[in-house]
Design an enzyme around this catalytic site. Structure first.
Site, mmCIF file in Angstrom:
data_model
loop_
_atom_site.group_PDB
_atom_site.id
_atom_site.type_symbol
_atom_site.label_atom_id
_atom_site.label_comp_id
_atom_site.label_asym_id
_atom_site.label_seq_id
_atom_site.Cartn_x
_atom_site.Cartn_y
_atom_site.Cartn_z
ATOM 1 N N ALA A 11 30.439 34.889 43.072
ATOM 2 C CA ALA A 11 30.974 35.263 44.862
ATOM 3 C C ALA A 11 29.470 35.370 45.825
ATOM 4 O O ALA A 11 30.040 34.799 46.588
ATOM 5 C CB ALA A 11 31.041 36.891 43.922
ATOM 6 N N GLU A 47 33.081 40.447 29.957
ATOM 7 C CA GLU A 47 34.250 41.340 29.706
ATOM 8 C C GLU A 47 35.859 41.903 29.498
ATOM 9 O O GLU A 47 35.997 43.155 28.800
ATOM 10 C CB GLU A 47 34.117 41.345 31.724
ATOM 11 C CG GLU A 47 33.438 41.289 31.904
ATOM 12 C CD GLU A 47 32.225 41.355 33.507
ATOM 13 O OE1 GLU A 47 30.943 41.049 34.209
ATOM 14 O OE2 GLU A 47 33.295 40.930 34.297
ATOM 15 N N VAL A 107 48.736 25.948 51.291
ATOM 16 C CA VAL A 107 48.588 24.946 52.629
ATOM 17 C C VAL A 107 49.170 23.801 51.458
ATOM 18 O O VAL A 107 48.554 23.596 49.914
ATOM 19 C CB VAL A 107 47.441 25.532 52.336
ATOM 20 C CG1 VAL A 107 46.286 24.017 53.185
ATOM 21 C CG2 VAL A 107 46.868 26.484 53.442
ATOM 22 N N GLY A 165 41.957 29.821 53.079
ATOM 23 C CA GLY A 165 41.616 30.640 52.390
ATOM 24 C C GLY A 165 41.121 31.849 52.981
ATOM 25 O O GLY A 165 39.862 31.674 53.549
ATOM 26 N N ASP A 187 33.722 28.164 46.223
ATOM 27 C CA ASP A 187 33.987 27.479 44.349
ATOM 28 C C ASP A 187 34.483 25.905 44.695
ATOM 29 O O ASP A 187 34.196 24.764 43.886
ATOM 30 C CB ASP A 187 35.134 28.035 43.527
ATOM 31 C CG ASP A 187 34.583 29.501 42.977
ATOM 32 O OD1 ASP A 187 33.524 29.680 43.039
ATOM 33 O OD2 ASP A 187 34.895 30.160 42.485
ATOM 34 N N GLY A 239 38.699 34.404 50.158
ATOM 35 C CA GLY A 239 38.798 34.879 49.699
ATOM 36 C C GLY A 239 37.460 35.192 50.549
ATOM 37 O O GLY A 239 37.390 35.889 51.072
ATOM 38 N N PHE A 240 36.581 35.183 48.998
ATOM 39 C CA PHE A 240 35.398 35.626 49.391
ATOM 40 C C PHE A 240 34.492 34.809 50.063
ATOM 41 O O PHE A 240 33.255 34.826 51.438
ATOM 42 C CB PHE A 240 34.232 35.483 48.065
ATOM 43 C CG PHE A 240 33.990 36.877 46.982
ATOM 44 C CD1 PHE A 240 33.695 38.736 47.425
ATOM 45 C CD2 PHE A 240 35.367 36.463 45.810
ATOM 46 C CE1 PHE A 240 33.836 38.859 46.683
ATOM 47 C CE2 PHE A 240 35.143 37.933 45.656
ATOM 48 C CZ PHE A 240 34.842 38.871 45.360
ATOM 49 N N GLY A 241 34.549 33.004 50.081
ATOM 50 C CA GLY A 241 33.732 32.903 50.949
ATOM 51 C C GLY A 241 34.736 33.277 52.886
ATOM 52 O O GLY A 241 33.985 32.395 53.448
HETATM 53 C C1 FAD Z 1 37.988 36.711 36.442
HETATM 54 C C2 FAD Z 1 37.342 36.902 37.131
HETATM 55 C C3 FAD Z 1 35.844 37.552 37.566
HETATM 56 C C4 FAD Z 1 34.641 36.493 38.076
HETATM 57 N N1 FAD Z 1 33.915 37.905 37.830
HETATM 58 C C5 FAD Z 1 32.296 37.338 38.717
HETATM 59 C C6 FAD Z 1 31.573 38.611 38.510
HETATM 60 O O1 FAD Z 1 31.800 39.156 37.976
HETATM 61 N N2 FAD Z 1 30.528 38.300 39.890
HETATM 62 C C7 FAD Z 1 30.811 36.496 40.601
HETATM 63 O O2 FAD Z 1 29.799 36.436 41.487
HETATM 64 N N3 FAD Z 1 31.935 35.830 40.645
HETATM 65 C C8 FAD Z 1 32.295 36.159 39.589
HETATM 66 N N4 FAD Z 1 33.618 35.312 39.370
HETATM 67 C C9 FAD Z 1 34.141 34.120 40.635
HETATM 68 C C10 FAD Z 1 34.155 34.595 42.150
HETATM 69 O O3 FAD Z 1 35.325 34.954 41.796
HETATM 70 C C11 FAD Z 1 34.748 33.552 42.603
HETATM 71 O O4 FAD Z 1 33.822 32.432 42.439
HETATM 72 C C12 FAD Z 1 34.276 33.465 44.291
HETATM 73 O O5 FAD Z 1 35.672 33.393 44.826
HETATM 74 C C13 FAD Z 1 34.249 31.935 45.446
HETATM 75 O O6 FAD Z 1 34.589 32.129 46.052
HETATM 76 P P1 FAD Z 1 35.592 31.546 47.029
HETATM 77 O O7 FAD Z 1 35.732 32.333 48.917
HETATM 78 O O8 FAD Z 1 35.421 29.907 47.173
HETATM 79 O O9 FAD Z 1 37.543 31.528 46.275
HETATM 80 P P2 FAD Z 1 38.737 32.542 45.738
HETATM 81 O O10 FAD Z 1 37.481 34.239 47.200
HETATM 82 O O11 FAD Z 1 38.799 32.354 45.046
HETATM 83 O O12 FAD Z 1 39.131 32.864 47.572
HETATM 84 C C14 FAD Z 1 40.861 31.009 48.156
HETATM 85 C C15 FAD Z 1 41.065 32.156 48.546
HETATM 86 O O13 FAD Z 1 42.018 30.868 48.655
HETATM 87 C C16 FAD Z 1 43.137 30.689 49.067
HETATM 88 N N5 FAD Z 1 44.506 29.837 48.453
HETATM 89 C C17 FAD Z 1 43.949 28.986 47.269
HETATM 90 N N6 FAD Z 1 44.516 27.886 47.529
HETATM 91 C C18 FAD Z 1 45.702 28.287 48.832
HETATM 92 C C19 FAD Z 1 46.766 27.317 49.166
HETATM 93 N N7 FAD Z 1 46.884 26.485 48.873
HETATM 94 N N8 FAD Z 1 47.501 27.501 49.731
HETATM 95 C C20 FAD Z 1 46.734 29.190 50.297
HETATM 96 N N9 FAD Z 1 45.943 29.901 50.127
HETATM 97 C C21 FAD Z 1 45.401 29.426 48.608
HETATM 98 C C22 FAD Z 1 43.530 31.585 48.045
HETATM 99 O O14 FAD Z 1 44.687 33.258 47.678
HETATM 100 C C23 FAD Z 1 42.364 33.034 47.453
HETATM 101 O O15 FAD Z 1 42.226 34.291 48.521
HETATM 102 C C24 FAD Z 1 34.946 35.976 38.992
HETATM 103 C C25 FAD Z 1 36.340 35.309 39.300
HETATM 104 C C26 FAD Z 1 37.359 35.166 38.028
HETATM 105 C C27 FAD Z 1 38.487 34.951 38.328
#
Ligand code: FAD
Length: 431
Positions: A316, A171, A80, A12, A301, A14-16
């Site tokens: 995030a 929003e 994955v 992943g 998450d 994403g943020f984490g």
């Molecule tokens: C519309 C929206 C608005 C939001 N607004 C806010 C806000 O204003 N403030 C705030 O703090 N938080 C906000 N959030 C929440 C925040 O975005 C999440 O808490 C944060 O992104 C979590 O980070 P993460 O690294 O756990 O997952 P993510 O950032 O979601 O990253 C997960 C990554 O894993 C990848 N992935 C997942 N499954 C697979 C797989 N099977 N194979 C390959 N890759 C995979 C995805 O493509 C993604 O790139 C919002 C979320 C959304 C959807």
């Protein structure tokens, strides 16, 4: 990469995952970062794409550019399929990737609570293709409204219901209402603005339930000013593409339902073979390791971490902080040093309502209205990955603010968007 060094697979970008991979830059390990997309997505601004206020490329940043200078990291674009912590392999659609240590940061998915009928026809905001589908759909609804001879049918085309009054619902509601009314006035003068209805349907007693009550009320007032009708204590039971049915029997004709009523973990934690929490998240130790498999860390998450203040929220900032802590602990594990517990530094919560208002709650400080919006803008710009994105988004917003010209009010197919922005890699699923 050296075969002698331990291999860490980060799932992943994403943020984490991004923070974890970065924090491993100087560790004596080789890192493989895997994501199904070749870009890091700034999800908090997705709703801006869905209302054509920003083009997709401004909230997505290519992963390879982010890690261009990190010598110990290889990026792999792959889906994955599962993680086998016993065999120590990540199974992808492009083959298996062995690991010594893994960091799972696969984020969350929309929770339709088993309502497949709603899932089929409603829109959610979780990824770029989804935001673009909603944008295209809204513009198609305008065109359908123009062509409708029956005023009741026209009003139904122009009714947008949003289920869920959390930050995303608030929003989207504010931005959609503002965009629709302005766009109508400018490009569809034949449609009276009074035909547009934006409904925010919240099951609980108030919107933004995680904010102090006074800020929920301020948000409701700002939404009302933008023409959003907020209905609390209202549960959506079904939607068939034309009619929203509420618990209690009321039926509302609506051309669009946006589902912002719940999230759950992505399906990947379910492949680990351990008990999960009710939302499908992996319970982790304070060090962010899995209890059963200490060589596997889970962040963001996808993780469930209990603290004396309650579970760490799925937002995030905790995802980023967890990513850094997991990487540091992993390096300590490799070095044979004691690990440290994760301590969440809560930076507060905020939500924006249209172009001029927001609500912010930070360490006892409460802001509403325009000052809160400026604060929100600053914080989000600072978090956007890459200097170019910050500057481009700022210029776009400033331009929009002065002239209010939505960035791309044209219907594009997902394929055309992909060509235009070069960051998308998913085929159209629903048009
Ligand atoms: C519309 C929206 C608005 C939001 N607004 C806010 C806000 O204003 N403030 C705030 O703090 N938080 C906000 N959030 C929440 C925040 O975005 C999440 O808490 C944060 O992104 C979590 O980070 P993460 O690294 O756990 O997952 P993510 O950032 O979601 O990253 C997960 C990554 O894993 C990848 N992935 C997942 N499954 C697979 C797989 N099977 N194979 C390959 N890759 C995979 C995805 O493509 C993604 O790139 C919002 C979320 C959304 C959807």
């Amino acid at each position: 990469m050296s075969p002698a060094r331990p291999r860490v697979v980060v799932v992943g970008a994403g943020f984490g995952g991004l923070r974890a991979a970065r924090a491993l830059a100087k560790a004596p390990v080789d890192v493989v970062l895997v994501d199904r997309h070749n870009y890091h997505l700034f999800q908090p601004l997705l709703y801006q794409v869905s209302v054509a206020a920003l083009p997709p490329s401004e909230i997505a940043y290519p992963v390879r550019s982010i890690f261009r200078r990190q010598g110990n990291l290889a990026f792999r674009i792959a889906e994955v399929l599962r993680i086998d912590p016993v065999r120590k392999v990540v199974v992808t659609d492009g083959g298996e990737i062995p690991f010594d240590y893994a960091i799972l940061a696969s984020g969350s998915a929309t929770n339709f609570f088993g309502n497949d009928a709603i899932a089929k026809v409603a829109f959610d905001l979780k990824d770029l293709p989804g935001a673009l589908r909603l944008r295209n759909h809204l513009i198609r609804r305008f065109e359908a409204a123009i062509a409708a001879a029956d005023p009741a049918e026209r009003r139904a085309f122009l009714t947008i219901a949003i289920a869920g009054g959390g930050p995303t619902g608030v929003e989207v509601g504010g931005a959609v209402s503002e965009l629709l009314r302005r766009l109508l006035r400018r490009d569809y003068p034949a449609i009276p603005a009074s035909d547009v209805t934006v409904l925010l349907l919240e099951g609980g007693p108030r919107v933004l339930s995680m904010f102090p009550e006074s800020l929920s009320r301020a948000a409701e007032r700002s939404l009302a000013k933008l023409g959003v009708e907020v209905r609390t204590g209202t549960i959506v039971e079904s939607y068939d593409g034309t009619t929203v049915r509420l618990r209690g029997g009321e039926a509302i004709p609506a051309g669009t339902l946006v589902w912002a009523a719940g999230v759950k973990a992505s399906p990947l934690p379910g492949t680990l073979g351990v008990p999960l929490d009710r939302s499908g998240r992996v319970p982790v130790l304070p060090t962010l390791q899995m209890r059963e498999f200490p060589h596997v860390f889970v962040v963001g998450d996808a993780a469930h971490l209990e603290t004396p203040q309650g579970p760490v929220p799925a937002l995030a900032p905790p995802a980023m902080q967890m990513g850094t802590t997991a990487a540091k602990n992993l390096a300590r594990l490799v070095a044979g040093e004691p690990l440290k517990p994760f301590v969440y530094k809560d930076p507060g919560v905020m939500a924006t309502i249209g172009r001029k208002a927001a609500v912010v709650a930070i360490h006892g400080l409460k802001l509403t209205g325009f000052p809160a919006w400026l604060f929100w803008l600053f914080v989000h710009l600072m978090q956007l990955v890459g200097f170019r994105n910050r500057v481009v988004v700022f210029v776009d917003w400033a331009f929009q603010y002065v002239f209010y010209r939505p960035a791309s009010p044209i219907i594009l197919s997902i394929e055309e968007d992909a060509l235009q922005n070069k960051v998308l890699d998913e085929p159209a699923r629903r048009m």
